[in-house]
Write a protein that holds these residues in place. Structure first.
Motif, PDB file in Angstrom:
ATOM      1  N   GLY A 203      40.384 -28.679  12.406  1.00 28.48           N
ATOM      2  CA  GLY A 203      40.584 -29.788  10.876  1.00 28.48           C
ATOM      3  C   GLY A 203      40.997 -30.803  11.029  1.00 28.48           C
ATOM      4  N   GLU A 204      41.229 -31.352  12.242  1.00 26.67           N
ATOM      5  CA  GLU A 204      41.435 -32.736  12.360  1.00 26.67           C
ATOM      6  C   GLU A 204      40.504 -34.075  12.228  1.00 26.67           C
ATOM      7  OE1 GLU A 204      44.353 -34.477  11.717  1.00 26.67           O
ATOM      8  OE2 GLU A 204      45.920 -32.690  12.285  1.00 26.67           O
ATOM      9  N   THR A 205      40.285 -35.431  11.514  1.00 24.70           N
ATOM     10  CA  THR A 205      39.402 -35.561  12.436  1.00 24.70           C
ATOM     11  C   THR A 205      40.648 -37.076  12.941  1.00 24.70           C
ATOM     12  OG1 THR A 205      38.480 -36.133  10.544  1.00 24.70           O
ATOM     13  CG2 THR A 205      37.905 -37.908  11.357  1.00 24.70           C
ATOM     14  N   VAL A 206      39.905 -36.930  15.152  1.00 23.57           N
ATOM     15  CA  VAL A 206      40.125 -38.354  16.005  1.00 23.57           C
ATOM     16  C   VAL A 206      39.927 -38.751  16.355  1.00 23.57           C
ATOM     17  CG1 VAL A 206      41.387 -37.637  17.867  1.00 23.57           C
ATOM     18  CG2 VAL A 206      41.607 -35.485  16.911  1.00 23.57           C
ATOM     19  N   TYR A 207      40.271 -40.301  16.630  1.00 27.02           N
ATOM     20  CA  TYR A 207      39.374 -41.247  16.663  1.00 27.02           C
ATOM     21  C   TYR A 207      39.362 -41.264  18.447  1.00 27.02           C
ATOM     22  CZ  TYR A 207      38.798 -45.825  17.026  1.00 27.02           C
ATOM     23  OH  TYR A 207      37.855 -47.748  18.034  1.00 27.02           O
ATOM     24  N   ALA A 222      34.493 -37.046  24.064  1.00 31.52           N
ATOM     25  CA  ALA A 222      35.936 -36.497  23.278  1.00 31.52           C
ATOM     26  C   ALA A 222      34.413 -35.536  22.285  1.00 31.52           C
ATOM     27  CB  ALA A 222      36.218 -37.571  22.073  1.00 31.52           C
ATOM     28  N   TYR A 223      33.377 -35.712  22.444  1.00 31.74           N
ATOM     29  CA  TYR A 223      32.489 -34.833  21.195  1.00 31.74           C
ATOM     30  C   TYR A 223      32.232 -33.652  22.643  1.00 31.74           C
ATOM     31  CZ  TYR A 223      30.912 -37.916  17.773  1.00 31.74           C
ATOM     32  OH  TYR A 223      30.170 -38.709  16.828  1.00 31.74           O
ATOM     33  N   ARG A 224      32.027 -33.753  23.489  1.00 33.30           N
ATOM     34  CA  ARG A 224      31.864 -32.459  24.432  1.00 33.30           C
ATOM     35  C   ARG A 224      33.139 -31.838  24.784  1.00 33.30           C
ATOM     36  NH1 ARG A 224      28.525 -32.988  28.620  1.00 33.30           N
ATOM     37  NH2 ARG A 224      26.950 -35.345  28.207  1.00 33.30           N
ATOM     38  N   LEU A 225      34.224 -32.662  24.359  1.00 29.73           N
ATOM     39  CA  LEU A 225      35.304 -31.589  24.658  1.00 29.73           C
ATOM     40  C   LEU A 225      35.970 -31.005  23.681  1.00 29.73           C
ATOM     41  CD1 LEU A 225      39.204 -30.597  25.364  1.00 29.73           C
ATOM     42  CD2 LEU A 225      39.788 -33.343  24.445  1.00 29.73           C
ATOM     43  N   PHE A 226      35.787 -31.236  21.487  1.00 25.08           N
ATOM     44  CA  PHE A 226      35.422 -30.519  20.573  1.00 25.08           C
ATOM     45  C   PHE A 226      34.745 -30.060  20.145  1.00 25.08           C
ATOM     46  CE2 PHE A 226      37.508 -35.074  19.349  1.00 25.08           C
ATOM     47  CZ  PHE A 226      39.084 -35.156  19.967  1.00 25.08           C
ATOM     48  N   GLU A 227      33.628 -29.840  20.990  1.00 23.75           N
ATOM     49  CA  GLU A 227      32.185 -29.264  20.574  1.00 23.75           C
ATOM     50  C   GLU A 227      32.762 -27.447  20.513  1.00 23.75           C
ATOM     51  OE1 GLU A 227      27.834 -27.828  21.706  1.00 23.75           O
ATOM     52  OE2 GLU A 227      28.855 -29.094  23.075  1.00 23.75           O
ATOM     53  N   GLY A 228      32.835 -27.146  19.487  1.00 25.16           N
ATOM     54  CA  GLY A 228      33.228 -25.676  18.944  1.00 25.16           C
ATOM     55  C   GLY A 228      34.899 -25.452  18.615  1.00 25.16           C
ATOM     56  N   ARG A 229      35.349 -26.350  18.666  1.00 27.81           N
ATOM     57  CA  ARG A 229      36.976 -26.163  18.137  1.00 27.81           C
ATOM     58  C   ARG A 229      37.012 -26.623  16.710  1.00 27.81           C
ATOM     59  NH1 ARG A 229      39.250 -25.376  23.315  1.00 27.81           N
ATOM     60  NH2 ARG A 229      37.344 -26.037  25.019  1.00 27.81           N
ATOM     61  N   GLY A 230      36.241 -26.990  16.168  1.00 25.37           N
ATOM     62  CA  GLY A 230      36.672 -27.367  14.961  1.00 25.37           C
ATOM     63  C   GLY A 230      37.303 -28.804  14.194  1.00 25.37           C
ATOM     64  N   ILE A 231      37.356 -29.378  15.460  1.00 25.64           N
ATOM     65  CA  ILE A 231      37.923 -31.041  15.298  1.00 25.64           C
ATOM     66  C   ILE A 231      35.882 -31.750  15.411  1.00 25.64           C
ATOM     67  CG2 ILE A 231      39.314 -32.512  16.895  1.00 25.64           C
ATOM     68  CD1 ILE A 231      39.725 -29.926  18.395  1.00 25.64           C
ATOM     69  N   GLU A 232      36.864 -32.889  14.484  1.00 23.94           N
ATOM     70  CA  GLU A 232      35.664 -34.040  14.111  1.00 23.94           C
ATOM     71  C   GLU A 232      35.856 -34.898  14.801  1.00 23.94           C
ATOM     72  OE1 GLU A 232      33.064 -33.701  12.737  1.00 23.94           O
ATOM     73  OE2 GLU A 232      32.921 -31.597  12.488  1.00 23.94           O
ATOM     74  N   VAL A 233      34.705 -35.705  15.319  1.00 29.76           N
ATOM     75  CA  VAL A 233      35.713 -37.139  15.581  1.00 29.76           C
ATOM     76  C   VAL A 233      35.305 -37.944  14.750  1.00 29.76           C
ATOM     77  CG1 VAL A 233      34.524 -38.991  16.589  1.00 29.76           C
ATOM     78  CG2 VAL A 233      34.326 -36.867  17.688  1.00 29.76           C
ATOM     79  N   ALA A 234      36.046 -39.283  14.624  1.00 29.22           N
ATOM     80  CA  ALA A 234      36.832 -39.628  12.990  1.00 29.22           C
ATOM     81  C   ALA A 234      35.144 -40.941  13.759  1.00 29.22           C
ATOM     82  CB  ALA A 234      38.009 -40.840  13.599  1.00 29.22           C
ATOM     83  N   PRO A 235      34.899 -41.114  12.140  1.00 31.82           N
ATOM     84  CA  PRO A 235      33.650 -42.021  12.466  1.00 31.82           C
ATOM     85  C   PRO A 235      34.093 -44.081  12.925  1.00 31.82           C
ATOM     86  CG  PRO A 235      34.024 -41.918   9.962  1.00 31.82           C
ATOM     87  CD  PRO A 235      35.425 -41.205  10.911  1.00 31.82           C
ATOM     88  N   PRO A 236      32.882 -44.255  13.184  1.00 27.44           N
ATOM     89  CA  PRO A 236      33.269 -46.093  13.533  1.00 27.44           C
ATOM     90  C   PRO A 236      34.195 -46.402  12.535  1.00 27.44           C
ATOM     91  CG  PRO A 236      30.826 -45.298  14.173  1.00 27.44           C
ATOM     92  CD  PRO A 236      31.281 -44.081  12.909  1.00 27.44           C
ATOM     93  N   ALA A 237      34.569 -47.460  13.078  1.00 27.51           N
ATOM     94  CA  ALA A 237      35.739 -48.416  12.268  1.00 27.51           C
ATOM     95  C   ALA A 237      35.811 -49.513  13.081  1.00 27.51           C
ATOM     96  CB  ALA A 237      37.491 -47.133  12.170  1.00 27.51           C
ATOM     97  N   PRO A 238      36.424 -50.729  12.193  1.00 25.89           N
ATOM     98  CA  PRO A 238      36.500 -51.875  13.045  1.00 25.89           C
ATOM     99  C   PRO A 238      37.878 -51.616  14.085  1.00 25.89           C
ATOM    100  CG  PRO A 238      36.682 -52.198  10.852  1.00 25.89           C
ATOM    101  CD  PRO A 238      36.842 -50.769  11.055  1.00 25.89           C
ATOM    102  N   LEU A 239      37.527 -52.368  15.532  1.00 27.34           N
ATOM    103  CA  LEU A 239      37.957 -52.056  16.689  1.00 27.34           C
ATOM    104  C   LEU A 239      39.526 -52.617  16.399  1.00 27.34           C
ATOM    105  CD1 LEU A 239      38.711 -51.207  19.345  1.00 27.34           C
ATOM    106  CD2 LEU A 239      38.257 -52.827  20.071  1.00 27.34           C
TER     107      LEU A 239
END
Length: 333
Positions: A203-207, A222-239
């Motif tokens: 349910g979290e969105t992780v940068y 991160a995508y490989r780790l979060f796949e199927g676990r209900g965890i989202e990768v945060a969208p692009p943001a300024p560094l």
């Protein structure tokens, strides 16, 4: 349709055009290939058209939906690879391969405080007559471009996450499995845990650096780790550059940040290791193929010595890494 004119017997093909061709041939996507080469898509398209004119054949079939190799394009792939491998070997032998201890070895250690700095210090002790200069950048993909451009000699990171064309021009030596963690605002509910079970991030969105062209290998992990676990990768943001900006962005967006357990402390945050399973970031020492330098030999020796001494390559029984990384971490150049 006019019959293609065969190339002149004296024509010389620019290796840059062959690199452009291979990038498109491997990606089958002009936008991704352009990003990989750090060029504008229009410039890449011009290079492909120029190569097609020089060879007198069409190399790709382009539609609005896909790009595919023609029969001539498929024929060219192995020839292009051999030409570029020969060019890389030539440049390595004469531009980089002098073994001159007077030339500094430029080593990217990512950030101060990480284990890579310890490897660099030990290497300096092994060859005090050589100069090993630290660079502090972030991301192996970005470092790979610098290495292949001759502006950097070695770096550390997830070798399996590099594009195949980059891996083909680089050598690697496994160094460590870095346990992964999350950085949290101090008042985040998960900050109460001493260690955060991975399922608690559902349910979290992780940068994880999405959109940063220097770190796609980390985002892919991160995508490989979060796949199927209900965890989202945060969208692009300024560094966020610097502790103050990092703290401000954390306070504004409150997204957990994926990191490793020895990530330097940041104000206003806590770092919590991930468990159940323990995700691992596989790290290799990476350098351009053909590079010869006594300080590189020392760096490799230092990495191997410290990895053995501290058990950095000993995988925990509940450790997790992608299958592709597991294959890389049992081999070396």
């Amino acid at each position: 349709m006019p019959v293609p004119t065969p190339p002149s017997a004296n024509a010389a093909t620019d290796p840059r055009l062959l690199r452009a061709f291979l990038a498109v041939a491997e990606e089958l996507h002009f936008t991704r290939a352009a990003a990989r080469l750090y060029v504008a898509q229009q410039a890449l398209s011009r290079d492909i058209r120029r190569l097609e004119r020089e060879l007198g054949v069409d190399l790709f079939v382009r539609t609005t939906r896909q790009v595919a190799l023609t029969a001539h394009g498929e024929r060219l792939v192995p020839y292009a690879r051999r030409v570029l491998e020969a060019q890389d070997a030539l440049l390595a032998a004469f531009r980089r391969g002098t073994g001159d201890p007077g030339r500094p070895l430029l080593v990217d250690v990512n950030s101060p405080g990480l284990v890579f700095g310890r490897i660099l210090e030990h290497a300096r002790e092994l060859v005090p007559e050589c100069e090993l200069m630290a660079r502090f950048e972030s991301g192996l993909t970005g470092a790979a471009a610098e290495m292949l451009a001759g502006r950097l000699d070695a770096s550390f990171g997830r070798y399996a996450g590099l594009a195949p064309a980059l891996r083909g021009r680089l050598a690697q030596q496994p160094v460590s499995y870095e346990p992964m963690a999350v950085i949290l605002p101090t008042d985040h509910p998960l900050a109460e845990h001493e260690a955060v079970p991975l399922d608690e991030l559902a349910g979290e969105t992780v940068y994880a650096g999405a959109g940063n062209p220097r770190t796609p290998e980390w985002t892919d992990l991160a995508y490989r780790l979060f796949e199927g676990r209900g965890i989202e990768v945060a969208p692009p943001a300024p560094l966020a550059v610097g502790a103050e900006e990092f703290q401000r962005i954390m306070a504004k967006y409150r997204n957990p940040v994926l990191a490793v357990v020895d990530f330097p402390p940041m104000p206003g945050t806590v770092l919590r290791p991930l468990v159940d399973p323990v995700p691992l970031s596989p790290v290799s020492l990476v350098w351009p193929k053909g590079l010869v330098h006594p300080a590189l030999d020392a760096l490799r020796e230092a990495a191997a010595t410290l990895a053995t001494r501290h058990g950095w390559l000993r995988r925990p029984t509940d450790g997790w890494i992608p299958a592709a990384d597991a294959l890389v971490m049992v081999s070396q150049d």
